[in-house]
Scaffold this motif. Sequence first.
Motif, mmCIF file in Angstrom:
data_model
loop_
_atom_site.group_PDB
_atom_site.id
_atom_site.type_symbol
_atom_site.label_atom_id
_atom_site.label_comp_id
_atom_site.label_asym_id
_atom_site.label_seq_id
_atom_site.Cartn_x
_atom_site.Cartn_y
_atom_site.Cartn_z
ATOM 1 N N TYR A 114 0.850 -1.094 -0.029
ATOM 2 C CA TYR A 114 0.123 0.059 0.052
ATOM 3 C C TYR A 114 0.752 1.184 0.054
ATOM 4 O O TYR A 114 2.131 1.017 0.109
ATOM 5 C CB TYR A 114 -1.062 -0.057 1.179
ATOM 6 N N PHE A 115 0.147 2.499 -0.167
ATOM 7 C CA PHE A 115 1.026 3.573 -0.457
ATOM 8 C C PHE A 115 1.141 4.364 1.099
ATOM 9 O O PHE A 115 1.598 5.665 0.949
ATOM 10 C CB PHE A 115 0.358 4.504 -1.389
ATOM 11 N N ASN A 116 0.684 3.901 2.247
ATOM 12 C CA ASN A 116 0.756 4.808 3.351
ATOM 13 C C ASN A 116 2.025 5.100 3.870
ATOM 14 O O ASN A 116 2.093 6.405 4.449
ATOM 15 C CB ASN A 116 -0.015 4.002 4.575
ATOM 16 N N ALA A 117 3.247 4.580 3.605
ATOM 17 C CA ALA A 117 4.401 4.920 4.056
ATOM 18 C C ALA A 117 4.870 6.116 3.403
ATOM 19 O O ALA A 117 5.968 6.819 3.680
ATOM 20 C CB ALA A 117 5.696 3.824 3.871
ATOM 21 N N SER A 118 4.412 6.695 2.120
ATOM 22 C CA SER A 118 4.663 7.677 1.353
ATOM 23 C C SER A 118 3.869 8.829 1.331
ATOM 24 O O SER A 118 3.909 9.893 0.637
ATOM 25 C CB SER A 118 4.750 7.232 -0.099
ATOM 26 N N THR A 119 2.613 8.796 2.223
ATOM 27 C CA THR A 119 1.599 9.731 2.199
ATOM 28 C C THR A 119 2.224 11.150 2.758
ATOM 29 O O THR A 119 3.200 11.034 3.548
ATOM 30 C CB THR A 119 0.489 9.194 2.980
ATOM 31 N N PRO A 120 1.469 12.331 2.532
ATOM 32 C CA PRO A 120 2.075 13.713 3.069
ATOM 33 C C PRO A 120 2.151 13.481 4.495
ATOM 34 O O PRO A 120 3.073 14.064 5.299
ATOM 35 C CB PRO A 120 1.024 14.410 2.394
ATOM 36 N N VAL A 121 1.191 13.146 5.228
ATOM 37 C CA VAL A 121 1.130 13.199 6.729
ATOM 38 C C VAL A 121 2.298 12.329 7.469
ATOM 39 O O VAL A 121 3.106 12.802 8.464
ATOM 40 C CB VAL A 121 -0.139 12.780 7.388
ATOM 41 N N VAL A 122 2.661 11.211 6.972
ATOM 42 C CA VAL A 122 3.673 10.323 7.305
ATOM 43 C C VAL A 122 4.976 10.963 6.931
ATOM 44 O O VAL A 122 5.903 11.412 7.781
ATOM 45 C CB VAL A 122 3.731 9.057 6.685
ATOM 46 N N ALA A 123 5.246 11.473 5.809
ATOM 47 C CA ALA A 123 6.335 12.261 5.640
ATOM 48 C C ALA A 123 6.475 13.571 6.174
ATOM 49 O O ALA A 123 7.714 13.855 6.833
ATOM 50 C CB ALA A 123 6.373 12.480 3.877
ATOM 51 N N GLY A 124 5.555 14.358 6.530
ATOM 52 C CA GLY A 124 5.413 15.458 7.173
ATOM 53 C C GLY A 124 5.712 15.282 8.626
ATOM 54 O O GLY A 124 6.894 16.053 9.136
ATOM 55 N N LYS A 125 5.627 14.390 9.418
ATOM 56 C CA LYS A 125 5.527 14.009 10.793
ATOM 57 C C LYS A 125 7.317 13.571 10.721
ATOM 58 O O LYS A 125 8.168 13.897 11.890
ATOM 59 C CB LYS A 125 4.594 13.137 11.299
ATOM 60 N N LEU A 126 7.592 12.869 9.956
ATOM 61 C CA LEU A 126 8.980 12.172 10.062
ATOM 62 C C LEU A 126 9.888 13.081 9.599
ATOM 63 O O LEU A 126 11.387 12.949 10.122
ATOM 64 C CB LEU A 126 9.177 10.952 9.016
ATOM 65 N N SER A 127 9.516 14.152 9.122
ATOM 66 C CA SER A 127 10.803 15.009 8.456
ATOM 67 C C SER A 127 11.287 16.443 9.223
ATOM 68 O O SER A 127 11.824 17.277 8.840
ATOM 69 C CB SER A 127 10.323 15.639 6.919
ATOM 70 N N VAL A 128 10.303 16.442 10.162
ATOM 71 C CA VAL A 128 10.729 17.654 11.149
ATOM 72 C C VAL A 128 12.188 17.407 11.825
ATOM 73 O O VAL A 128 12.728 16.598 12.174
ATOM 74 C CB VAL A 128 9.831 17.701 12.533
ATOM 75 N N GLY A 129 13.105 18.677 11.463
ATOM 76 C CA GLY A 129 14.171 18.743 11.654
ATOM 77 C C GLY A 129 15.153 17.633 11.044
ATOM 78 O O GLY A 129 16.557 17.893 11.072
ATOM 79 N N THR A 130 14.643 17.207 9.829
ATOM 80 C CA THR A 130 15.445 16.306 8.932
ATOM 81 C C THR A 130 14.894 16.436 7.647
ATOM 82 O O THR A 130 14.257 17.158 7.219
ATOM 83 C CB THR A 130 15.601 14.779 9.635
ATOM 84 N N VAL A 131 15.582 15.318 6.835
ATOM 85 C CA VAL A 131 14.809 15.211 5.443
ATOM 86 C C VAL A 131 14.208 13.848 5.357
ATOM 87 O O VAL A 131 14.840 12.687 5.984
ATOM 88 C CB VAL A 131 16.025 15.471 4.364
#
Length: 283
Positions: free
Chosen positions: A179-196
């Motif tokens: 499925y595509f949930n690992a690449s969704t905007p919310v997952v990416a946004g939360k994980l990227s705080v302070g990093t990339v």
Amino acid sequence: MGDELRRLHFAAGFGTAREVAGLLDQVDDVDAVFDDRTALWQAVNGRNFDTVELLLAAGADPARQMMSGWSPARLSLTTEHPLPTDEVLTAEERAAVAERDRLVAALGRNPDVDGFSIACVGGIDADEAVRRLDASAVPADELPDDLDDWWEEPFGDDNELAVGITDVPGGCVVMQPWYFNASTPVVAGKLSVGTVVYSMYANPKSGNQGRIDRDGAVVDWDLHPGGPPNAANSTADVLLIHLYARQAVACCCAYAGLRPTDSKAFTEPDRWLLLPDRDYWHA
């Protein structure tokens, strides 16, 4: 002339030397630029070395500057068939080539099916990623004995929320085989705080769909990791995209600064988690 030039460039990058030979007499200038690059640049980028020799014999200029400073000759220094040139690679660029060789060998062709999604997260470990996602561990007694066949979706009704996570040198990988949930905007946004984060969905219908998030905000989207660079890319990004042509997963890792030593993060995650049930497309 436009159609002939377009066909020459496509053949130089993706076709055969025989196809290119049949198109050379249909263009007035072998060094004509299409889509910000020459046919010779396309051939070098595509590692089509027979075509490179053919275009050189036809008068193509290997020193012509384009693509953020990457002439065909300088770009060729990153391949197994470098062209004679006074240009050189920097120490950082040579290190990037060596890391490409190591990383591609470590990952192989894994994952070797479409339909998966990943988030390559630089700079934080799996524990921090779990905290940011507010995810919960899948109970051990609910884990299937055999995950070899991803398409069986072993978590039943929760399969859209189940993701794997693994620590790797440089950060961690979140992946979802079906499925595509690992690449969704919310997952990416939360994980990227302070990093990339470089995330990707291997869409079975339309190909690899990537996005880059930095410090909680999307900075680039509708990307095609493993695909060609463009003239808007920086010098460093043209190199990275060229190095990881047709190596989409390795490209995502390299951009985020991940250095996995094998493909385990993409085939046998260390942990399985359940994401909270919510809209993952809108914050």
